[in-house]
Enzyme design. Structure first.
Site, PDB file in Angstrom:
ATOM      1  N   LYS A 113     -26.326 -19.739 -20.766  1.00 57.34           N
ATOM      2  CA  LYS A 113     -26.815 -21.346 -20.928  1.00 57.34           C
ATOM      3  C   LYS A 113     -26.011 -21.765 -22.262  1.00 57.34           C
ATOM      4  O   LYS A 113     -25.327 -21.166 -22.937  1.00 57.34           O
ATOM      5  CB  LYS A 113     -28.213 -21.102 -21.363  1.00 57.34           C
ATOM      6  CG  LYS A 113     -29.173 -22.027 -21.286  1.00 57.34           C
ATOM      7  CD  LYS A 113     -29.518 -22.159 -19.934  1.00 57.34           C
ATOM      8  CE  LYS A 113     -30.518 -23.642 -19.757  1.00 57.34           C
ATOM      9  NZ  LYS A 113     -31.328 -23.130 -18.478  1.00 57.34           N
TER      10      LYS A 113
HETATM   11  N1  GLU Z   1     -30.781 -25.273 -15.265  1.00 60.11           N
HETATM   12  C1  GLU Z   1     -31.209 -24.674 -14.218  1.00 60.11           C
HETATM   13  C2  GLU Z   1     -32.154 -23.528 -14.617  1.00 60.11           C
HETATM   14  O1  GLU Z   1     -32.684 -23.386 -15.680  1.00 60.11           O
HETATM   15  C3  GLU Z   1     -30.100 -24.387 -13.249  1.00 60.11           C
HETATM   16  C4  GLU Z   1     -29.103 -23.559 -13.625  1.00 60.11           C
HETATM   17  C5  GLU Z   1     -27.973 -23.644 -12.629  1.00 60.11           C
HETATM   18  O2  GLU Z   1     -28.072 -24.323 -11.683  1.00 60.11           O
HETATM   19  O3  GLU Z   1     -26.943 -22.913 -12.884  1.00 60.11           O
HETATM   20  O4  GLU Z   1     -32.452 -22.806 -13.738  1.00 60.11           O
END
Ligand code: GLU
Length: 423
Positions: A113
């Site tokens: 993240k």
């Molecule tokens: N931000 C989204 C989540 O928390 C998607 C992450 C992604 O598609 O890699 O799952």
């Protein structure tokens, strides 16, 4: 267990929530628990300084992060958040939840993240572009289509992904669409990606409603958050005959017992920027949101929203966690005791990363699927993953969250064990 020197000691912090969730699954991991400390240590955490020239000529500095929590099962995967509350602690927890999410749904990814502590609404489009490009450059050495693949999260969107893709491509001297997902369609984005998270929330809600004997027709739904996740989930529930009775965003809380006209509310939000002032519902106080009786509650905003106090007040049959980490561990216990079914974030909101996986695969093969194909595959993967978690929860007599962690941690720690330690 060795405590990390760089984490907050706040026991309500998102990272503390993650640690509590790991503790709860330990008794069910058998001999794999020997490797469980892996989950308490992010593999890599990068903090970057992002100097930005503002439109007025001044220079401001922003703090950015990219955390790769675990890479045992594949490249890192996870969004990038632009929000004033972003901290290292939060990004670490969000990266850990991505590890668990990808494993729970069985995608061949680890968890990562990123984020910048910034309020993107205060920046002009050009400032936002420069900020995104410099951030991408700063984290450029640890991301890549086989290393770590960012995607949108709170405060970012397909345009931000286009800038990230372009910046990384410029730096490596070739166009690489697979370095990020959630891109615009013309740049290798996938059909269905924008609505995928909200769609996944709906699909897991439908399966759960069947399991607990709740009719969707006329069921009362309350949604916190009217962004990409909350608005799509609200739309799909209302199209399937449910009534969206309560709706909250940062600006207002609306209530209408006969059901809010969600399509009209979406149009209102597009014109006015928020749901405040919408004529088709009554405005109630912010705190009253948690006291409204409903059948299905969908927290689809930020983490830490359902506290022990709100968990005691809730009148609903199920909670669908559209947001990441919306329920504190204490609140989780109260909901379990009160027999309220919680579909945990790591499965409930996994629709987004699942279609991100489809996007990544399509980019590699340069062969694109139709939206119907994508939605059908998404629905099937989510339904099967959730049913496997239901089965595990019955077998172990634990909550769906602990069951999801059991399924996911078994996969992660088996990969860890089979790869072995280097050197
Ligand atoms: N931000 C989204 C989540 O928390 C998607 C992450 C992604 O598609 O890699 O799952």
């Amino acid at each position: 267990m060795t405590a990390l020197s760089y984490v907050s000691e706040d026991k309500h912090s998102p990272w503390a929530t993650h640690l509590a969730q790991v503790d709860r699954v330990l008794p069910y991991l058998g001999e794999l628990s020997r490797w469980a400390d892996t989950l308490r240590h992010p593999k890599r955490a990068l903090i970057v300084d992002i100097p930005l020239e503002m439109d007025d000529g001044s220079v401001r500095h922003f703090e950015g992060y990219r955390v790769q929590h675990n890479l045992s099962r594949g490249p890192g995967k996870g969004g990038v958040r632009f929000h004033p509350d972003v901290t290292l602690d939060k990004v670490m927890a969000l990266s850990a939840w991505m590890t668990v999410k990808c494993a729970a749904i069985n995608l061949p990814f680890g968890g990562a993240k990123g984020g910048i502590r910034v309020d993107p609404r205060e920046l002009s489009k050009k400032e936002l572009e420069r900020l995104t490009r410099r951030y991408t450059s700063e984290i450029g050495s640890i991301i890549g289509p086989q290393q770590d693949i960012p995607a949108p999260d709170v405060g970012t969107n397909p345009q931000v992904m286009a800038w990230m893709m372009d910046t990384w491509s410029m730096n490596v001297g070739m166009t690489s669409t697979g370095v990020v997902t959630g891109k615009p369609i013309h740049l290798g984005g996938s059909l269905g990606r924008v609505k995928a998270t909200g769609r996944g929330v709906f699909v897991t809600g439908k399966v759960t409603a069947q399991r607990i004997g709740l009719e969707l027709e006329n069921a009362r739904v309350a949604v916190q958050g009217f962004g990409n996740v909350g608005s799509v989930a609200a739309e799909l529930f209302s199209q399937s005959g449910a009534r969206v009775v309560t709706m909250q965003d940062h600006s207002a809380t609306l209530h209408h017992s006969a059901g809010i006209d969600v399509a009209a509310l979406i149009r209102w939000q597009q014109q006015h920027g928020s749901i405040a002032g919408f004529h088709g519902a009554t405005t109630i106080s912010h705190e009253a949101f948690w006291e409204q009786s409903c059948d299905i509650l969908i927290p689809a905003a930020l983490e830490g929203q359902i506290t022990a106090e709100s968990a005691r007040k809730l009148v609903c049959r199920m909670v669908l966690e559209g947001a990441n980490g919306p329920t504190l561990p204490e609140a989780d216990d109260i909901l379990t005791q009160r027999n309220i079914t919680v579909v945990p974030d790591v499965i409930c909101n996994a629709g987004g990363v699942t279609v991100s996986y489809f996007e990544w695969v399509q980019d590699f093969s340069s062969f694109f699927w139709s939206e119907d194909e994508i939605n059908a595959r998404l629905d099937k993967i989510m339904e099967q993953a959730l049913l496997a978690i239901w089965q595990k929860s019955e077998q172990l007599a634990v909550s769906l969250r602990t069951a999801a962690y059991a399924v996911a941690c078994e996969r992660i720690l088996t990969a860890r064990k089979e790869r072995g330690l280097y050197p």
